[in-house]
Design a protein around this motif. Sequence first.
Motif, PDB file in Angstrom:
ATOM      1  N   SER A 129       0.849  -1.192   0.000  1.00 18.10           N
ATOM      2  CA  SER A 129       0.000   0.000   0.000  1.00 18.10           C
ATOM      3  C   SER A 129       0.881   1.238   0.000  1.00 18.10           C
ATOM      4  O   SER A 129       2.019   1.221   0.477  1.00 18.10           O
ATOM      5  N   ARG A 130       0.335   2.301  -0.541  1.00 10.63           N
ATOM      6  CA  ARG A 130       1.050   3.568  -0.649  1.00 10.63           C
ATOM      7  C   ARG A 130       0.126   4.685  -0.200  1.00 10.63           C
ATOM      8  O   ARG A 130      -0.942   4.878  -0.776  1.00 10.63           O
ATOM      9  N   SER A 131       0.507   5.392   0.844  1.00 14.12           N
ATOM     10  CA  SER A 131      -0.270   6.532   1.350  1.00 14.12           C
ATOM     11  C   SER A 131       0.530   7.803   1.122  1.00 14.12           C
ATOM     12  O   SER A 131       1.758   7.810   1.261  1.00 14.12           O
ATOM     13  N   LEU A 132      -0.162   8.860   0.795  1.00 11.74           N
ATOM     14  CA  LEU A 132       0.497  10.088   0.383  1.00 11.74           C
ATOM     15  C   LEU A 132      -0.178  11.299   1.001  1.00 11.74           C
ATOM     16  O   LEU A 132      -1.400  11.409   0.987  1.00 11.74           O
ATOM     17  N   VAL A 133       0.622  12.187   1.560  1.00  7.80           N
ATOM     18  CA  VAL A 133       0.163  13.512   1.984  1.00  7.80           C
ATOM     19  C   VAL A 133       0.925  14.528   1.138  1.00  7.80           C
ATOM     20  O   VAL A 133       2.158  14.505   1.077  1.00  7.80           O
ATOM     21  N   GLN A 134       0.176  15.416   0.503  1.00  4.85           N
ATOM     22  CA  GLN A 134       0.760  16.329  -0.479  1.00  4.85           C
ATOM     23  C   GLN A 134       0.423  17.767  -0.113  1.00  4.85           C
ATOM     24  O   GLN A 134      -0.726  18.083   0.217  1.00  4.85           O
ATOM     25  N   ILE A 135       1.415  18.638  -0.172  1.00  2.00           N
ATOM     26  CA  ILE A 135       1.225  20.052   0.130  1.00  2.00           C
ATOM     27  C   ILE A 135       1.731  20.878  -1.052  1.00  2.00           C
ATOM     28  O   ILE A 135       2.882  20.711  -1.475  1.00  2.00           O
ATOM     29  N   THR A 156     -11.100   0.175 -15.293  1.00  2.00           N
ATOM     30  CA  THR A 156     -10.731   1.149 -14.269  1.00  2.00           C
ATOM     31  C   THR A 156     -11.912   2.070 -13.980  1.00  2.00           C
ATOM     32  O   THR A 156     -12.117   3.072 -14.662  1.00  2.00           O
ATOM     33  N   PRO A 157     -12.757   1.725 -13.003  1.00  3.14           N
ATOM     34  CA  PRO A 157     -13.841   2.630 -12.599  1.00  3.14           C
ATOM     35  C   PRO A 157     -13.326   3.674 -11.606  1.00  3.14           C
ATOM     36  O   PRO A 157     -12.374   3.419 -10.842  1.00  3.14           O
ATOM     37  N   GLU A 158     -13.976   4.833 -11.608  1.00  5.41           N
ATOM     38  CA  GLU A 158     -13.568   5.919 -10.710  1.00  5.41           C
ATOM     39  C   GLU A 158     -14.784   6.753 -10.329  1.00  5.41           C
ATOM     40  O   GLU A 158     -15.627   7.059 -11.168  1.00  5.41           O
ATOM     41  N   VAL A 159     -14.870   7.092  -9.055  1.00  4.81           N
ATOM     42  CA  VAL A 159     -15.912   7.984  -8.576  1.00  4.81           C
ATOM     43  C   VAL A 159     -15.241   9.109  -7.805  1.00  4.81           C
ATOM     44  O   VAL A 159     -14.300   8.880  -7.047  1.00  4.81           O
ATOM     45  N   SER A 160     -15.689  10.335  -8.026  1.00 10.62           N
ATOM     46  CA  SER A 160     -15.095  11.484  -7.349  1.00 10.62           C
ATOM     47  C   SER A 160     -16.187  12.457  -6.946  1.00 10.62           C
ATOM     48  O   SER A 160     -17.260  12.523  -7.565  1.00 10.62           O
ATOM     49  N   CYS A 161     -15.916  13.197  -5.884  1.00  6.63           N
ATOM     50  CA  CYS A 161     -16.864  14.195  -5.420  1.00  6.63           C
ATOM     51  C   CYS A 161     -16.108  15.387  -4.843  1.00  6.63           C
ATOM     52  O   CYS A 161     -14.958  15.263  -4.412  1.00  6.63           O
ATOM     53  N   GLU A 162     -16.767  16.533  -4.863  1.00  9.65           N
ATOM     54  CA  GLU A 162     -16.219  17.760  -4.294  1.00  9.65           C
ATOM     55  C   GLU A 162     -17.199  18.323  -3.281  1.00  9.65           C
ATOM     56  O   GLU A 162     -18.415  18.131  -3.390  1.00  9.65           O
ATOM     57  N   LEU A 171     -12.029   7.923  -5.556  1.00  5.56           N
ATOM     58  CA  LEU A 171     -11.804   6.499  -5.368  1.00  5.56           C
ATOM     59  C   LEU A 171     -11.653   5.866  -6.744  1.00  5.56           C
ATOM     60  O   LEU A 171     -12.545   5.981  -7.589  1.00  5.56           O
ATOM     61  N   ARG A 172     -10.521   5.203  -6.965  1.00  7.28           N
ATOM     62  CA  ARG A 172     -10.202   4.642  -8.271  1.00  7.28           C
ATOM     63  C   ARG A 172      -9.687   3.216  -8.087  1.00  7.28           C
ATOM     64  O   ARG A 172      -8.833   2.959  -7.239  1.00  7.28           O
ATOM     65  N   SER A 173     -10.220   2.293  -8.881  1.00  4.21           N
ATOM     66  CA  SER A 173      -9.789   0.905  -8.841  1.00  4.21           C
ATOM     67  C   SER A 173      -9.327   0.480 -10.229  1.00  4.21           C
ATOM     68  O   SER A 173      -9.834   0.978 -11.238  1.00  4.21           O
ATOM     69  N   PRO A 231       0.352 -15.146 -20.239  1.00  4.64           N
ATOM     70  CA  PRO A 231       1.365 -14.480 -21.059  1.00  4.64           C
ATOM     71  C   PRO A 231       1.031 -13.036 -21.408  1.00  4.64           C
ATOM     72  O   PRO A 231       1.897 -12.292 -21.861  1.00  4.64           O
ATOM     73  N   SER A 232      -0.248 -12.621 -21.226  1.00  3.84           N
ATOM     74  CA  SER A 232      -0.632 -11.271 -21.632  1.00  3.84           C
ATOM     75  C   SER A 232      -0.027 -10.239 -20.691  1.00  3.84           C
ATOM     76  O   SER A 232       0.318 -10.526 -19.549  1.00  3.84           O
ATOM     77  N   GLU A 233       0.069  -9.006 -21.198  1.00  4.39           N
ATOM     78  CA  GLU A 233       0.661  -7.932 -20.396  1.00  4.39           C
ATOM     79  C   GLU A 233      -0.204  -7.586 -19.197  1.00  4.39           C
ATOM     80  O   GLU A 233       0.270  -7.545 -18.059  1.00  4.39           O
ATOM     81  N   PHE A 234      -1.492  -7.339 -19.413  1.00  3.66           N
ATOM     82  CA  PHE A 234      -2.369  -6.965 -18.306  1.00  3.66           C
ATOM     83  C   PHE A 234      -2.610  -8.133 -17.358  1.00  3.66           C
ATOM     84  O   PHE A 234      -2.870  -7.932 -16.172  1.00  3.66           O
ATOM     85  N   GLY A 235      -2.554  -9.371 -17.875  1.00  6.44           N
ATOM     86  CA  GLY A 235      -2.754 -10.527 -17.026  1.00  6.44           C
ATOM     87  C   GLY A 235      -1.673 -10.695 -15.974  1.00  6.44           C
ATOM     88  O   GLY A 235      -1.854 -11.440 -15.008  1.00  6.44           O
ATOM     89  N   ARG A 236      -0.554 -10.026 -16.113  1.00  4.51           N
ATOM     90  CA  ARG A 236       0.550 -10.116 -15.160  1.00  4.51           C
ATOM     91  C   ARG A 236       0.446  -9.092 -14.033  1.00  4.51           C
ATOM     92  O   ARG A 236       1.160  -9.195 -13.039  1.00  4.51           O
ATOM     93  N   LEU A 237      -0.401  -8.065 -14.211  1.00  7.62           N
ATOM     94  CA  LEU A 237      -0.390  -6.942 -13.282  1.00  7.62           C
ATOM     95  C   LEU A 237      -1.309  -7.186 -12.088  1.00  7.62           C
ATOM     96  O   LEU A 237      -2.360  -7.824 -12.213  1.00  7.62           O
ATOM     97  N   PRO A 238      -0.958  -6.655 -10.914  1.00  7.56           N
ATOM     98  CA  PRO A 238      -1.820  -6.801  -9.731  1.00  7.56           C
ATOM     99  C   PRO A 238      -2.947  -5.772  -9.735  1.00  7.56           C
ATOM    100  O   PRO A 238      -2.772  -4.640 -10.206  1.00  7.56           O
ATOM    101  N   ASN A 239      -4.110  -6.169  -9.237  1.00 11.48           N
ATOM    102  CA  ASN A 239      -5.197  -5.206  -9.066  1.00 11.48           C
ATOM    103  C   ASN A 239      -4.790  -4.155  -8.037  1.00 11.48           C
ATOM    104  O   ASN A 239      -3.997  -4.423  -7.134  1.00 11.48           O
ATOM    105  N   ARG A 240      -5.358  -2.945  -8.173  1.00 13.57           N
ATOM    106  CA  ARG A 240      -5.013  -1.891  -7.228  1.00 13.57           C
ATOM    107  C   ARG A 240      -6.223  -1.010  -6.934  1.00 13.57           C
ATOM    108  O   ARG A 240      -7.132  -0.887  -7.766  1.00 13.57           O
ATOM    109  N   ILE A 241      -6.227  -0.429  -5.743  1.00 10.64           N
ATOM    110  CA  ILE A 241      -7.272   0.506  -5.320  1.00 10.64           C
ATOM    111  C   ILE A 241      -6.581   1.768  -4.837  1.00 10.64           C
ATOM    112  O   ILE A 241      -5.609   1.704  -4.080  1.00 10.64           O
ATOM    113  N   GLN A 242      -7.079   2.939  -5.253  1.00 16.28           N
ATOM    114  CA  GLN A 242      -6.506   4.211  -4.859  1.00 16.28           C
ATOM    115  C   GLN A 242      -7.604   5.104  -4.282  1.00 16.28           C
ATOM    116  O   GLN A 242      -8.685   5.242  -4.858  1.00 16.28           O
ATOM    117  N   LEU A 243      -7.318   5.681  -3.155  1.00 17.18           N
ATOM    118  CA  LEU A 243      -8.207   6.654  -2.533  1.00 17.18           C
ATOM    119  C   LEU A 243      -7.411   7.940  -2.320  1.00 17.18           C
ATOM    120  O   LEU A 243      -6.355   7.936  -1.704  1.00 17.18           O
TER     121      LEU A 243
END
Length: 360
Positions: free
Chosen positions: A9-15, A316-322, A332-334, A342-354
């Motif tokens: 997991s990767r958490s980020l605080v940005q200023i 890649t679904p995404e929902v956003s609100c302001e 929120l993006r998944s 052997p496919s390129e996308f078949g090798r990649l891990p699923n990910r969730i981003q908030l």
Amino acid sequence: MTDDPYIFSRSLVQIRPSGLRGERWRIEADLQALWYRGDYLSSAEWDLLSPQLSGNTRHSWERLWASSKDSEFRGQIWRLYGAFEIGPMEIAVGRMRNAFGNTRIFLSPLDRLDVLPALISQSGDRPGSETLRLGGRSGESWRWQGGYLWGRGASDERGFFHTQYLVREGLETEFLLARTWPQTQTLGLGLEYSVGEGEIRWQATWNKARQERLTLDASTFPPALKTETAEPKFSRHLFAWEKAYGGDWLVAVEYQRNGLGEAVPERYDISRLLGGQDLYLARDYAGFYIQRQLTPLWKLALQQTSGLTDRGFAWTPEVSCESAGSSLEAKLRSSFYFGPTPSEFGRLPNRIQLALSLYF
């Protein structure tokens, strides 16, 4: 790339400080604190990828504050540069992004100056480069800029000249002459045509790269390692169509031809992804993007990308609100990847981003 299940997991605080500007100058800054967690940090793959997260700059813009077996806490200066107006021109120096092209789904063939991200970095953004940039405009029709980018070594240094010209209302062209990443001589062209509420775009580059690899020379005893150099020539093309409907819907379709990619999945070189030399391994891709503005504050989007030769694809679904007043934004993006092994996308891990953004 590891085939074993792992947790990461990767958490980020940005200023991003604002108001750092005068009548003819400004300072742009983006400061980040990052927290990486999971057993992936104990893998040899993490040891290979983690140095790439802050880019390929000559000076370090990141510091490791604390670490344990399954956790790292880092701070970094993601962007920091000053820009100054000198008559009709602007000169800028510091760590910045150098991005050209206008796309929604795939990386533009023109956007190859900065180091490409590792798979574990944030999507949609790339580390910046230490850059000296000079730009200007002539009237409302012609804009130009040129720059020099430092790297860790002489082979990593890059430069560019980029210009855009508005031929007439709704028709714009662009031209790029550059040494791009990695060690690639590039000539780029772009054409954008607006019709109704839609746009049609074509972007292309013609390239000559310098590639080095180690081989084992068995003709001597004992066998010796030697370096072989190749200079493949290739082109990249991207065709895009985008249109807004009724102010609430946005639809986009893109096709990408990656001249450096492989037509056979068994020939994919995963090290190009891990090393940040490229983001795509296949030769042909297609994708579509649909966005719906549900209310003035809520937005829903869906993106689908496909490798046309290896039967891999991603959703890649995404929902956003302001908040009212746009002082708070949540997204929120998944990403879900499918396809045979052997496919390129078949090798990649699923990910969730908030992502939560607070503006003040």
